[in-house]
Structures are given as structure tokens and as C-alpha cells.
Design a protein around this motif. Structure first.
Motif, mmCIF file in Angstrom:
data_model
loop_
_atom_site.group_PDB
_atom_site.id
_atom_site.type_symbol
_atom_site.label_atom_id
_atom_site.label_comp_id
_atom_site.label_asym_id
_atom_site.label_seq_id
_atom_site.Cartn_x
_atom_site.Cartn_y
_atom_site.Cartn_z
ATOM 1 N N GLY A 162 0.820 -1.202 0.000
ATOM 2 C CA GLY A 162 0.000 0.000 0.000
ATOM 3 C C GLY A 162 0.856 1.256 0.000
ATOM 4 N N SER A 163 1.940 1.215 0.764
ATOM 5 C CA SER A 163 2.836 2.383 0.801
ATOM 6 C C SER A 163 3.395 2.671 -0.583
ATOM 7 C CB SER A 163 4.003 2.134 1.765
ATOM 8 O OG SER A 163 3.526 1.903 3.059
ATOM 9 N N PHE B 122 -3.603 8.005 7.697
ATOM 10 C CA PHE B 122 -2.567 6.970 7.618
ATOM 11 C C PHE B 122 -2.407 6.577 6.153
ATOM 12 C CE2 PHE B 122 -0.565 2.896 7.464
ATOM 13 C CZ PHE B 122 0.415 2.986 8.439
ATOM 14 N N HIS B 123 -1.195 6.795 5.620
ATOM 15 C CA HIS B 123 -0.957 6.448 4.217
ATOM 16 C C HIS B 123 0.260 5.549 4.048
ATOM 17 C CE1 HIS B 123 -4.086 9.233 2.981
ATOM 18 N NE2 HIS B 123 -3.525 10.189 3.688
ATOM 19 N N GLU C 294 -7.876 9.468 2.751
ATOM 20 C CA GLU C 294 -8.495 8.137 2.798
ATOM 21 C C GLU C 294 -10.007 8.370 2.685
ATOM 22 O OE1 GLU C 294 -6.859 5.791 6.470
ATOM 23 O OE2 GLU C 294 -6.174 7.867 6.564
ATOM 24 N N ASP D 48 -7.100 7.512 -1.150
ATOM 25 C CA ASP D 48 -6.416 6.316 -0.654
ATOM 26 C C ASP D 48 -7.477 5.273 -0.295
ATOM 27 O OD1 ASP D 48 -5.109 4.333 0.742
ATOM 28 O OD2 ASP D 48 -3.815 5.696 1.871
ATOM 29 N N VAL E 101 -6.618 1.977 0.027
ATOM 30 C CA VAL E 101 -5.835 0.783 0.363
ATOM 31 C C VAL E 101 -6.593 -0.097 1.365
ATOM 32 C CG1 VAL E 101 -3.738 0.020 1.571
ATOM 33 C CG2 VAL E 101 -3.590 1.757 -0.223
ATOM 34 N N GLN E 102 -7.219 0.543 2.350
ATOM 35 C CA GLN E 102 -7.940 -0.257 3.353
ATOM 36 C C GLN E 102 -9.444 -0.330 3.054
ATOM 37 O OE1 GLN E 102 -8.432 -0.343 8.193
ATOM 38 N NE2 GLN E 102 -6.528 0.338 7.358
ATOM 39 N N LYS F 163 -3.629 -4.456 0.015
ATOM 40 C CA LYS F 163 -4.282 -5.404 0.932
ATOM 41 C C LYS F 163 -4.983 -6.554 0.184
ATOM 42 C CE LYS F 163 -4.418 -2.154 4.752
ATOM 43 N NZ LYS F 163 -3.366 -2.595 5.633
HETATM 44 C C1 LIG Z 1 -5.241 3.673 4.155
HETATM 45 C C2 LIG Z 1 -3.895 3.019 4.077
HETATM 46 N N1 LIG Z 1 -2.986 3.479 3.207
HETATM 47 C C3 LIG Z 1 -1.774 2.921 3.098
HETATM 48 C C4 LIG Z 1 -1.408 1.850 3.890
HETATM 49 C C5 LIG Z 1 -0.029 1.252 3.763
HETATM 50 O O1 LIG Z 1 -0.108 -0.047 3.284
HETATM 51 P P1 LIG Z 1 1.099 -1.077 3.517
HETATM 52 O O2 LIG Z 1 1.118 -1.450 4.957
HETATM 53 O O3 LIG Z 1 0.767 -2.247 2.613
HETATM 54 O O4 LIG Z 1 2.345 -0.397 3.073
HETATM 55 C C6 LIG Z 1 -2.316 1.335 4.813
HETATM 56 C C7 LIG Z 1 -1.945 0.215 5.685
HETATM 57 O O5 LIG Z 1 -2.574 -0.100 6.664
HETATM 58 C C8 LIG Z 1 -3.595 1.934 4.922
HETATM 59 O O6 LIG Z 1 -4.502 1.500 5.804
#
Ligand SMILES: Cc1ncc(COP(=O)(O)O)c(C=O)c1O
Length: 473
Positions: A137-138, A166-167, A219, A252, A254-255, A281
């Protein structure tokens, strides 16, 4: 072949795969402390995780060394949409291996990477058609802020992010992750502006007062912030504001993406499309590490659309790696073939309804239940204020050790006494996050809610005393 061929180094004392599988839980703990993260072990111990060795995982359950089935309402913070070891995902991976397909495709075109990119574009609304493949995700979010920064056309482009965001933890996205703990003493990227989440006026003021702002990163549902959403008017306002000021909006997901909230992307609940988004994820279907940045074609072309700019942020060594792509391709097919997104909406609504009934029964313990689909936050009252005076000093010590998680008491006892796993929340000590696999059925919701109800019926004093006692042993 045991004997080395040439005069190379002697083989170190290495564990084999079979040795690894057979490690007992005490040795695992020692190796974790010796080689991974001794400080983190301390939290695992408080929560009772250090006694558990998972031998297998299937569907909604982990199975431990004693044959105990643990119901997974944690779901790897949303990484297990298909459940553990979905048979179709396993079969796709086995076929890929049996056929001796290639993995690394930096030189040649990869049929797997292009097919996955096409599928992700097909799942994405509007002209979100250009896909960068990575492993986390990062990495996906790094790609997102870079493509947006270049496409914004600003020389000194500034990025807006939200409070409690949180990113990720890699250096670029760490700068827009609103946590003093994670940011620590690191030198951060300083072209950033922080605004409160969900406050359109604050965003408007920031953008109107600073023409260097070229990117807004949010997010769609804040996960680490404790499952915090914003209303449709906010998102439509964000879209309109960005359009008016020629600013790019990065969502974002990712979650909260990949069907978690009952739509493929959470922003689809609000009838708007961002300029750039990111998934990770569950994109790896619980078996592979896959992240993706998805950009509108126009945005992508502005940033990297010519031979001169094409390689500025081209895929890294493992971007688009074969078996991970095949896993993700099968995962997307399963997501739709089994209507997991529809199930997320329906079963999520049932879970929310049952939890609201539990909240009504224990209003002195549960402050709020919120969320959509199978992304639910359970916020507890601040026990440290409501507990009898005599218990408060003891709890304060444990609370500090748990880094604030009084909800940790509940989570630890749910695991110990009811075989249920839940997730905690980085920024809000009183929130438990529920992100079970999207295959979750009503029977699993019932099992979870009966466990929670039974635990809470003991009363908060008994729960805290029991937890404190367990830490004394
Ligand atoms: C909204 C969001 N962005 C980015 C990330 C980062 O993902 P990763 O842990 O796979 O690097 C997360 C991880 O929890 C997340 O919840």
C-alpha cells in the motif's frame, strides 16, 4: 547435493522450511525477540497473542496448535476479502507453478501484468485506466502522490492531507501520515498542509490561500483513525473544489477499497471519481503482496506520457511479478463471481444492526458503532474515567503499556475465552476495528455478537479485574 562444488563458503546453520513449520511457540517467541522486534513482543504478550501458533487457516478461521478454531474478525486490516486460502486462488497459483511460468518480467512484456492492469481498469469508474503495479500500500501511495505532483503542473507543489491520516510508513507517505509516533524524529518532506478530515470549509480555505497546493490526499474512510467516514456533500465538495482550482484529488482506498464498504471503491457511495486512487491489501487475495496506483489517463500522460518521462516512475523489480498478478487476477474474478461486494453490503448491514442492539444494551460500555459494509468501528467509552477509583491506577499502568488500548482488554479476552480475533486502532485507543473477510456469513456475525454480548455481560469491572489478574501471572 550436499557437498559444495567449488570452494565457496560453508553453509551456515540454516533452518529448513520443515524446521520452520515445526518450531514450537516458545522458540518462535525467542527468535522473534532475537531477530525481529523485541519491543513489539511486549504488546503481543499483553494481548495473549504470544501463546498462539497458527498451523492452518481456512475461510473465516485460523486453526492453532491445539486445534482451536479462531474466528477472524480482524482480517489483516482488510487484507483477506476472500478469506484464508480460498480454493480458487490456491488452484490458480498451483496451475501457474505446475506450468513453470516466469515471474520477473522487467525485460519482456508480461501477459499477467497487462491482464491485471486491464482488470483493475475494468473495475474502476470513469477514466481511471492507467495502473502502476507494486507490492504494498505504501508503494502504491508513493506512486499516487508522485504522479499527482508531476501532473499538477506546480513547481513547488504542496500536498494537503488530513488529521489522523494513515498512508504508510515509507518516507514520502510518512510525511502525510498524521502520527507523531510514526513520524518520530525523521526528516520529512515539507511541502504539506494538514487540514481536519471531513471539514470542507477548512479545505477550501487552505486551497484558496495557497496556489502552490496542487494535490489533496484523503483516505475515503479513515482506517487508522478509527473508521471515520465523511458525508456525500463533503466528497462532492472536494471534487468541485479540486476542479475549480485545478488541484488533483488522490483517494487512498488501500484499506477501504476492494469491496470492503459494499462498493468496489468507497468513493462510489458518493457519486464522485478521484483523479488518482490506490489499492493494496485484498488485491493480493490473501496470498500475494500486490499494490496498485490507478490514475486517470490524462493525469498519467501528463506525468509520464512521453519516452523522456516514461521511466521516471516505471515499475520496480517486483512490480507485476507473475504469480502475484495471477493471484490478483483470480481474486478479482472470485470477488465478482461470488458477489462478495454484495455480501459485504448485506452482511455488514446485519452486523451493524446487531452491534447497535448490543450498544443499546450496554450504553455505559459502548459509545458508538459506525461504518459501512464490513468495515466497522466499535468505540468504547473511556473506561479510565468511569472505573471505580481503586482500579484506576492499575489500569493506568496497563493502559500505558498497551499504548492506550483499553479496548485491548476486550480484545484479549475475546481471544482467550471466545476464540475471536479483532483489530485495534492506531490513533484512537478506544476503537476496535472489525474487518472480517467478505465471505463472512450471518452465522459468523452471530458467533461474534454472542461472544461480545457474553463478555460484556460480565460487567466492565469484572473484565478489567480479570485482565489485570491475567497479567500478574
Ligand atoms: C489507508 C492506508 N494506506 C496505506 C497503507 C499502507 O499499506 P502497507 O502497509 O501495505 O504499506 C495502509 C496500511 O494499513 C492503509 O490502511
Amino acid at each position: 547435493m550436499n557437498q559444495p562444488f567449488h570452494n565457496g563458503p560453508k553453509k551456515p546453520d540454516l533452518l529448513s522450511v520443515e524446521d520452520a513449520k515445526a518450531l514450537d511457540v516458545q522458540t518462535m517467541a525467542d527468535l522473534f525477540k532475537d531477530h525481529i522486534n523485541p519491543g513489539q513482543f511486549h504488546f503481543m504478550k499483553l494481548l495473549g497473542f504470544h501463546k498462539v501458533k497458527i498451523e492452518r487457516a481456512e475461510g473465516m478461521f485460523y486453526i492453532d496448535q491445539n486445534g482451536r478454531k479462531i474466528l477472524d474478525f480482524f482480517g489483516g486490516f482488510g487484507s483477506l476479502a476472500h478469506g484464508h486460502n480460498h480454493p480458487r486462488i490456491l488452484a490458480a497459483r498451483e496451475r501457474f507453478q505446475d506450468e513453470k511460468r516466469h515471474e520477473i518480467a522487467i525485460a519482456f512484456l508480461s501477459q499477467y501484468a497487462v491482464a491485471l492492469a486491464k482488470n483493475i481498469a475494468a473495475c474502476s469508474p470513469g477514466d481511471l485506466d492507467m495502473v502502476f503495479l507494486g507490492s504494498t500500500g505504501s508503494e502504491a501511495m508513493e506512486a499516487a502522490i508522485k504522479v499527482a505532483e508531476r501532473a499538477s503542473g506546480r513547481k513547488n507543489c504542496k500536498i494537503v492531507h488530513a488529521e489522523n491520516s494513515f498512508h504508510g510508513k515509507s518516507k514520502g507517505v510518512l510525511s502525510i501520515t498524521d502520527s507523531t509516533l510514526y513520524q518520530g524524529e525523521f526528516q520529512l518532506v515539507d511541502n504539506r498542509v494538514k487540514v481536519p478530515f471531513g471539514d470542507l470549509d477548512a479545505l477550501k480555505r487552505a486551497i484558496e490561500n495557497d496556489s502552490d497546493i496542487g494535490v489533496v490526499v484523503l483516505e475515503t474512510v479513515q482506517g487508522g483513525g478509527g473508521i471515520i467516514g465523511a458525508p456525500t456533500e463533503y466528497w462532492q465538495g472536494v471534487r468541485a473544489l479540486c476542479d475549480r482550482h485545478n488541484v488533483l484529488w488522490v483517494a487512498d482506498e488501500v484499506q477501504c477499497g476492494y469491496g470492503r464498504t459494499g462498493k468496489f471503491y468507497a468513493f462510489e457511495h458518493h457519486g464522485v471519481v478521484p483523479d488518482v486512487t490506490a489499492l493494496a491489501k485484498s488485491l493480493g487475495a490473501g496470498k500475494a503482496a500486490v499494490g496498485a496506483m490507478i490514475a486517470r489517463r490524462e493525469v498519467y500522460m501528463k506525468a509520464y506520457g512521453t519516452p523522456k518521462t516514461a521511466m521516471i516512475h516505471a515499475q520496480a523489480t517486483f512490480g507485476g511479478i507473475g504469480e502475484a498478478c495471477v493471484t490478483a487476477i483470480e481474486g478479482l474474478n472470485v470477488l465478482y463471481d461470488e458477489d462478495l461486494i454484495g455480501n459485504s453490503a448485506e452482511t455488514g448491514a446485519y452486523l451493524l444492526e446487531r452491534l447497535q442492539a448490543i450498544q443499546a444494551k450496554y450504553p455505559q460500555i459502548i459509545k458508538e458503532v459506525r461504518g459501512q459494509g464490513l468495515m466497522i468501528g466499535l468505540e468504547f467509552q473511556d473506561f479510565s474515567r468511569t472505573l471505580p477509583l481503586a482500579l484506576r491506577p492499575m489500569v493506568a499502568i496497563l493502559d500505558d503499556k498497551l499504548k492506550g488500548s483499553l479496548s485491548g482488554f476486550i480484545g484479549a479476552l475475546l481471544l482467550r475465552d471466545y476464540d475471536v480475533l479483532v483489530a485495534f486502532t492506531e490513533y484512537n485507543r478506544n476503537v476496535i476495528r472489525l474487518e472480517p473477510p467478505l465471505i463472512c456469513g450471518e452465522e459468523h456475525v452471530d458467533q461474534f455478537c454472542e461472544a461480545l454480548d457474553s463478555l460484556l455481560s460480565r460487567g466492565i469491572v469484572a473484565i478489567v479485574k480479570d485482565f489485570v489478574k491475567s497479567q500478574m501471572r
